[in-house]
Motif scaffolding. Sequence first.
Motif, PDB file in Angstrom:
ATOM      1  N   UNK A 176      37.666  64.597  31.374  1.00 51.86           N
ATOM      2  CA  UNK A 176      36.768  64.408  30.240  1.00 51.86           C
ATOM      3  C   UNK A 176      37.359  65.025  28.978  1.00 51.86           C
ATOM      4  N   UNK A 177      37.933  66.208  29.130  1.00 55.58           N
ATOM      5  CA  UNK A 177      38.591  66.885  28.015  1.00 55.58           C
ATOM      6  C   UNK A 177      39.715  66.022  27.431  1.00 55.58           C
ATOM      7  N   UNK A 178      40.539  65.480  28.303  1.00 53.58           N
ATOM      8  CA  UNK A 178      41.671  64.658  27.869  1.00 53.58           C
ATOM      9  C   UNK A 178      41.196  63.354  27.234  1.00 53.58           C
ATOM     10  N   UNK A 179      40.102  62.799  27.781  1.00 54.26           N
ATOM     11  CA  UNK A 179      39.553  61.553  27.248  1.00 54.26           C
ATOM     12  C   UNK A 179      39.106  61.732  25.800  1.00 54.26           C
ATOM     13  N   UNK A 183      40.518  59.918  22.149  1.00 57.52           N
ATOM     14  CA  UNK A 183      39.682  59.241  21.162  1.00 57.52           C
ATOM     15  C   UNK A 183      39.729  59.926  19.795  1.00 57.52           C
ATOM     16  N   UNK A 184      40.614  60.889  19.646  1.00 58.99           N
ATOM     17  CA  UNK A 184      40.793  61.542  18.360  1.00 58.99           C
ATOM     18  C   UNK A 184      39.778  62.628  18.062  1.00 58.99           C
ATOM     19  N   UNK A 185      39.043  63.091  19.081  1.00 62.69           N
ATOM     20  CA  UNK A 185      38.060  64.148  18.894  1.00 62.69           C
ATOM     21  C   UNK A 185      38.654  65.495  19.283  1.00 62.69           C
ATOM     22  N   UNK A 186      38.192  66.544  18.653  1.00 66.30           N
ATOM     23  CA  UNK A 186      38.581  67.873  19.091  1.00 66.30           C
ATOM     24  C   UNK A 186      37.890  68.154  20.420  1.00 66.30           C
ATOM     25  N   UNK A 187      38.535  68.929  21.279  1.00 70.54           N
ATOM     26  CA  UNK A 187      37.995  69.136  22.618  1.00 70.54           C
ATOM     27  C   UNK A 187      38.227  70.571  23.071  1.00 70.54           C
ATOM     28  N   UNK A 188      37.187  71.141  23.660  1.00 70.50           N
ATOM     29  CA  UNK A 188      37.234  72.512  24.169  1.00 70.50           C
ATOM     30  C   UNK A 188      36.746  72.529  25.601  1.00 70.50           C
ATOM     31  N   UNK A 202      41.393  75.311  23.853  1.00 69.62           N
ATOM     32  CA  UNK A 202      41.264  74.281  22.834  1.00 69.62           C
ATOM     33  C   UNK A 202      42.347  73.221  23.022  1.00 69.62           C
ATOM     34  N   UNK A 203      41.989  71.963  22.789  1.00 67.93           N
ATOM     35  CA  UNK A 203      42.974  70.901  22.835  1.00 67.93           C
ATOM     36  C   UNK A 203      43.396  70.531  24.242  1.00 67.93           C
ATOM     37  N   UNK A 204      44.638  70.058  24.379  1.00 71.39           N
ATOM     38  CA  UNK A 204      45.169  69.589  25.655  1.00 71.39           C
ATOM     39  C   UNK A 204      45.289  70.752  26.637  1.00 71.39           C
ATOM     40  N   UNK A 205      44.805  70.549  27.842  1.00 72.75           N
ATOM     41  CA  UNK A 205      44.881  71.573  28.882  1.00 72.75           C
ATOM     42  C   UNK A 205      46.235  71.462  29.567  1.00 72.75           C
ATOM     43  N   UNK A 206      47.118  72.436  29.320  1.00 74.14           N
ATOM     44  CA  UNK A 206      48.438  72.446  29.935  1.00 74.14           C
ATOM     45  C   UNK A 206      48.412  73.059  31.320  1.00 74.14           C
ATOM     46  N   UNK A 207      49.595  73.152  31.921  1.00 79.13           N
ATOM     47  CA  UNK A 207      49.693  73.681  33.286  1.00 79.13           C
ATOM     48  C   UNK A 207      49.235  75.126  33.383  1.00 79.13           C
TER      49      UNK A 207
END
Length: 318
Positions: A176-179, A183-188, A202-207
Amino acid sequence: EMEFFQSDIFGDEDRLEVSEAMLSPFATRDFVFSMRFDHIGVCSAGLRRVVLHDLTGLFSFAYENDDFQRIEVLPDLRDLSGIAFSSESPTQNANAIKTVLDEGMDYSMVREYRWGDPIKSIHWKLSARVGDHLTRVYETNADPGLTTVVDLYVPAGDPAAVMQLYDAVIESALSLNYCALQQGLSSTLAYVDESGGRISFEGRIGDEAARALVRMLKPDSSAYAGRACELLREEAESRFSQSNIAICTSVLDDDLIEALIRVKRNRKNPILLLAVPLGQVMVEERELSKSLRRLDNAQIAYQMLSSAEDMAKEVAAS
C-alpha cells in the motif's frame, strides 16, 4: 551424513534434509543446501549435524554444530496500482479548522454545512442570503498523502496461522505504501515498537526499514495489543496528518471501529485492511457482520484478505 535444517520464527523445525556422500581420506567437498522460506520473519538455518560412518557401518561418530545462520526473510511487494486514494488536502479537518479559527486565518472557500463542522465556521450572512447553511473552508498544513499504520499484534494461535497473518499484514502495508508513491503521493509507514515508541518511515521502504519491521515480529505479540489503535487515534486528531490513513491489522474490535470513525469525522479518508486466516474470508464476514455493517454505515472502506496476493488480485479484478 549431513543434516541441514531450517526453523520458523517460533523456533520450530520447519524442514530437515539429509545428504549422504562418500569421502576418501583427507578429501574435501562442498555441499549446497537450497531453502525455501514461506513466511517472513527472523528464522534459523544451517548445518545441524555431521555423522561419519566407516565402510562396514559398524562404527560412527557424530559432530553436533551449534553455529546456525540467522536468516531475515523480507516481505514481497504486490501490485496494488488500481487502488484509488483521495488526492485532496483534508482542509475540513475539524481540529485544524478550530486551530485556524483561533488564529484568525482567512478562509479559502465555502461549501454546504456538514455534520461535525464547527459552528464558528458557518458563514451566517451568506447562509441567510442563500437560505441554506454554508461553512467556511480553511487551508491547513495537512498533506494529501497516505499514512499506513501497521498493527504488529496477532492473537495467539496455531503457529502456521500466526505467520500467515503476519505475512498478510506486513506485505499489504508495504504494498500500500509503495502504491501511494507510484501515484505521486507522499507516503508514511508507522508502527509502535516494543517500548511503546512510534517508528515512522517516509517514502520508499528500503531493505533496512523492512528488516527493522521484520525484527519486530514475535511469537508472542501481546505487548503490541492496542498500540496500533492508539496510533490511529493520534493520526485522526493530528492537524498535520495526511488525507488517507490506512491500518493493516488482523483484529477488528469496537476500539478500532471507533478510531476509524474518528478519522472519518475529522474529514480524512480511513482505509481498513483486515487480515483473516487463510480460506476463512466468508466465515469471518459472517462472524464480523455486525462490525462490518458499522463500517458500511460510516462509509469506511475496508477489505478482508488472507494475503497481499489476494488483495492484488482483488484490485486487478475491479
